[in-house]
Design a protein around this motif. Structure first.
Motif, PDB file in Angstrom:
ATOM      1  N   SER A  30      42.427  38.941  47.122  1.00 19.07           N
ATOM      2  CA  SER A  30      42.415  37.495  46.915  1.00 19.07           C
ATOM      3  C   SER A  30      42.675  37.140  45.460  1.00 19.07           C
ATOM      4  CB  SER A  30      41.072  36.914  47.350  1.00 19.07           C
ATOM      5  OG  SER A  30      40.022  37.540  46.617  1.00 19.07           O
ATOM      6  N   SER A  31      42.394  38.067  44.580  1.00 21.23           N
ATOM      7  CA  SER A  31      42.607  37.838  43.151  1.00 21.23           C
ATOM      8  C   SER A  31      42.880  39.174  42.484  1.00 21.23           C
ATOM      9  CB  SER A  31      41.384  37.188  42.510  1.00 21.23           C
ATOM     10  OG  SER A  31      40.284  38.089  42.552  1.00 21.23           O
ATOM     11  N   LEU A  32      43.543  39.081  41.342  1.00 20.61           N
ATOM     12  CA  LEU A  32      43.829  40.282  40.576  1.00 20.61           C
ATOM     13  C   LEU A  32      43.562  39.946  39.117  1.00 20.61           C
ATOM     14  CD1 LEU A  32      45.464  42.667  39.194  1.00 20.61           C
ATOM     15  CD2 LEU A  32      44.889  43.062  41.578  1.00 20.61           C
ATOM     16  N   GLN A  33      42.694  40.725  38.499  1.00 23.49           N
ATOM     17  CA  GLN A  33      42.374  40.500  37.098  1.00 23.49           C
ATOM     18  C   GLN A  33      42.908  41.655  36.258  1.00 23.49           C
ATOM     19  OE1 GLN A  33      38.093  40.041  36.912  1.00 23.49           O
ATOM     20  NE2 GLN A  33      38.159  37.968  37.773  1.00 23.49           N
ATOM     21  N   THR A  48      43.478  36.144  35.145  1.00 25.19           N
ATOM     22  CA  THR A  48      43.229  36.227  36.584  1.00 25.19           C
ATOM     23  C   THR A  48      44.389  35.551  37.298  1.00 25.19           C
ATOM     24  OG1 THR A  48      40.821  36.103  36.251  1.00 25.19           O
ATOM     25  CG2 THR A  48      41.660  35.640  38.463  1.00 25.19           C
ATOM     26  N   VAL A  49      44.979  36.239  38.276  1.00 22.58           N
ATOM     27  CA  VAL A  49      46.011  35.640  39.114  1.00 22.58           C
ATOM     28  C   VAL A  49      45.492  35.607  40.544  1.00 22.58           C
ATOM     29  CG1 VAL A  49      48.034  36.095  37.702  1.00 22.58           C
ATOM     30  CG2 VAL A  49      47.166  37.906  39.180  1.00 22.58           C
ATOM     31  N   VAL A  50      45.778  34.509  41.243  1.00 16.89           N
ATOM     32  CA  VAL A  50      45.190  34.328  42.570  1.00 16.89           C
ATOM     33  C   VAL A  50      46.207  33.970  43.642  1.00 16.89           C
ATOM     34  CG1 VAL A  50      42.971  33.662  41.599  1.00 16.89           C
ATOM     35  CG2 VAL A  50      44.627  31.902  42.184  1.00 16.89           C
ATOM     36  N   PHE A  65      51.620  38.478  39.974  1.00 18.90           N
ATOM     37  CA  PHE A  65      50.963  38.873  41.208  1.00 18.90           C
ATOM     38  C   PHE A  65      52.033  38.971  42.275  1.00 18.90           C
ATOM     39  CE2 PHE A  65      47.579  40.059  43.594  1.00 18.90           C
ATOM     40  CZ  PHE A  65      46.689  39.140  44.105  1.00 18.90           C
ATOM     41  N   GLY A  66      52.067  40.070  43.023  1.00 17.50           N
ATOM     42  CA  GLY A  66      53.087  40.246  44.028  1.00 17.50           C
ATOM     43  C   GLY A  66      53.007  39.207  45.133  1.00 17.50           C
ATOM     44  N   ASP A  67      54.137  38.954  45.780  1.00 18.52           N
ATOM     45  CA  ASP A  67      54.191  37.930  46.828  1.00 18.52           C
ATOM     46  C   ASP A  67      53.166  38.197  47.937  1.00 18.52           C
ATOM     47  OD1 ASP A  67      57.825  37.547  46.695  1.00 18.52           O
ATOM     48  OD2 ASP A  67      56.209  36.670  45.478  1.00 18.52           O
ATOM     49  N   ALA A  68      52.980  39.463  48.274  1.00 16.28           N
ATOM     50  CA  ALA A  68      52.051  39.838  49.349  1.00 16.28           C
ATOM     51  C   ALA A  68      50.624  40.053  48.833  1.00 16.28           C
ATOM     52  CB  ALA A  68      52.542  41.098  50.046  1.00 16.28           C
ATOM     53  N   ARG A  69      50.399  39.842  47.569  1.00 15.39           N
ATOM     54  CA  ARG A  69      49.083  39.999  46.920  1.00 15.39           C
ATOM     55  C   ARG A  69      48.536  41.416  47.063  1.00 15.39           C
ATOM     56  NH1 ARG A  69      45.150  36.529  49.098  1.00 15.39           N
ATOM     57  NH2 ARG A  69      46.453  36.046  50.878  1.00 15.39           N
ATOM     58  N   LYS A  70      49.468  42.406  47.030  1.00 15.97           N
ATOM     59  CA  LYS A  70      49.043  43.804  47.072  1.00 15.97           C
ATOM     60  C   LYS A  70      49.320  44.514  45.750  1.00 15.97           C
ATOM     61  CE  LYS A  70      49.914  44.552  52.008  1.00 15.97           C
ATOM     62  NZ  LYS A  70      50.651  45.389  52.980  1.00 15.97           N
ATOM     63  N   ASP A  71      50.047  43.864  44.849  1.00 12.31           N
ATOM     64  CA  ASP A  71      50.413  44.534  43.616  1.00 12.31           C
ATOM     65  C   ASP A  71      50.530  43.524  42.481  1.00 12.31           C
ATOM     66  OD1 ASP A  71      53.037  44.282  45.478  1.00 12.31           O
ATOM     67  OD2 ASP A  71      53.465  43.720  43.413  1.00 12.31           O
ATOM     68  N   SER A  72      50.517  44.059  41.272  1.00  9.24           N
ATOM     69  CA  SER A  72      50.617  43.214  40.089  1.00  9.24           C
ATOM     70  C   SER A  72      51.278  44.013  38.971  1.00  9.24           C
ATOM     71  CB  SER A  72      49.234  42.741  39.650  1.00  9.24           C
ATOM     72  OG  SER A  72      49.314  41.908  38.508  1.00  9.24           O
ATOM     73  N   SER A  73      51.812  43.295  38.006  1.00 11.35           N
ATOM     74  CA  SER A  73      52.412  43.964  36.853  1.00 11.35           C
ATOM     75  C   SER A  73      52.043  43.227  35.582  1.00 11.35           C
ATOM     76  CB  SER A  73      53.932  44.039  36.997  1.00 11.35           C
ATOM     77  OG  SER A  73      54.491  42.754  37.026  1.00 11.35           O
ATOM     78  N   LEU A  74      52.039  43.989  34.509  1.00 11.84           N
ATOM     79  CA  LEU A  74      51.797  43.458  33.170  1.00 11.84           C
ATOM     80  C   LEU A  74      52.970  43.893  32.303  1.00 11.84           C
ATOM     81  CD1 LEU A  74      50.346  42.660  30.510  1.00 11.84           C
ATOM     82  CD2 LEU A  74      48.986  44.744  30.734  1.00 11.84           C
ATOM     83  N   HIS A  75      53.676  42.923  31.744  1.00 10.75           N
ATOM     84  CA  HIS A  75      54.817  43.221  30.882  1.00 10.75           C
ATOM     85  C   HIS A  75      54.489  42.756  29.472  1.00 10.75           C
ATOM     86  CE1 HIS A  75      59.022  43.939  29.855  1.00 10.75           C
ATOM     87  NE2 HIS A  75      58.985  42.804  29.190  1.00 10.75           N
TER      88      HIS A  75
END
Lengths: 113, 115
Positions: A30-33, A48-50, A65-75
């Motif tokens: 539901s969220s990715l920090q 935090t991305v939600v 935050f990935g479209d499916a909310r299963k992944d994330s990236s930091l650039h």
């Protein structure tokens, strides 16, 4: 058990280079920090991305935050020695009222002047 | 505000000894957490609390105990220390617990060595 896999585990680059850190899971969050931790200190929240597909920018740092909310990236653009540290992603579950987070194993970034 | 404070910063224990790691927060947060951090392993949740008098196990609770008699304090007890408990321990707190949306504030950590 939900797992968050971060890659790479260790990154050593020269000042001015760009880099991307990935945080992947087979589960939906539901969220990715994203937290940053300096030696001898506790982690400090960066963002935090939600929402699926959400992009947030913090100066030279871009979080997605990935479209499916299963992944994330930091650039990080034009990395500086002050960016050196351990970067941790952490996922939260919307169904939980406990505040519990699942942490990735971390990415150690070293930026050389 | 001091935020989250932890004592001691460093400790060396002999196998079989016991100790209590102290954690105090002054932000009036209901939610508190204990993590351990091993090299290359990220943070693993040991115990957490959603309010005074309420605690529950996390991912790696064996060998540890907690209590939460006040909102401010959340001590972690190690009974019969083992070398596998050598780690850096972090206490954290958050204002709410909904869906992991809230920021967790971390203390500076306690580095524990069991020999």
């Amino acid at each position: 058990t939900q797992l968050l896999e971060q890659s790479p585990q260790f990154l050593s680059i020269q000042e001015g280079e760009n880099l991307t850190v990935y945080c992947n899971s087979s589960s939906v969050f539901s969220s990715l920090q994203w937290y940053r931790q300096e030696p001898g200190e506790g982690p400090v929240l960066l963002v935090t991305v939600v929402t699926g597909g959400e992009v947030k920018k913090l100066k030279r740092l871009t979080f997605q935050f990935g479209d499916a909310r299963k992944d994330s990236s930091l650039h990080i653009t034009a990395a500086q020695p002050g960016d050196t540290g351990l970067y941790l992603c952490a996922g939260g579950r919307g169904s939980s009222n406990t505040g519990k987070l699942i942490f990735g194993q971390g990415t150690t970034l070293q930026v050389k002047p | 505000n001091a935020g989250v404070t932890q004592t001691p910063k460093f400790r060396i224990l002999k196998i079989g000894q016991s100790m209590t790691l102290q954690c105090t927060q002054d932000m009036n947060h209901n939610y508190m957490y204990w993590y351990r951090q091993d090299p290359g392993m990220g943070l693993k949740l040991i115990y957490y609390s959603v309010g005074a008098g309420i605690t529950d196990k996390g991912e790696v609770p064996n060998g540890y105990n907690v209590s939460r008699s006040t909102t401010e304090d959340f001590p972690l007890r190690l009974e019969l220390a083992a070398p596998s408990q050598t780690s850096v321990y972090f206490c954290a707190s958050s204002k709410s617990g909904t869906g992991g949306f809230d920021e967790q504030y971390f203390g500076p950590g306690t580095r524990l060595t069991v020999t």
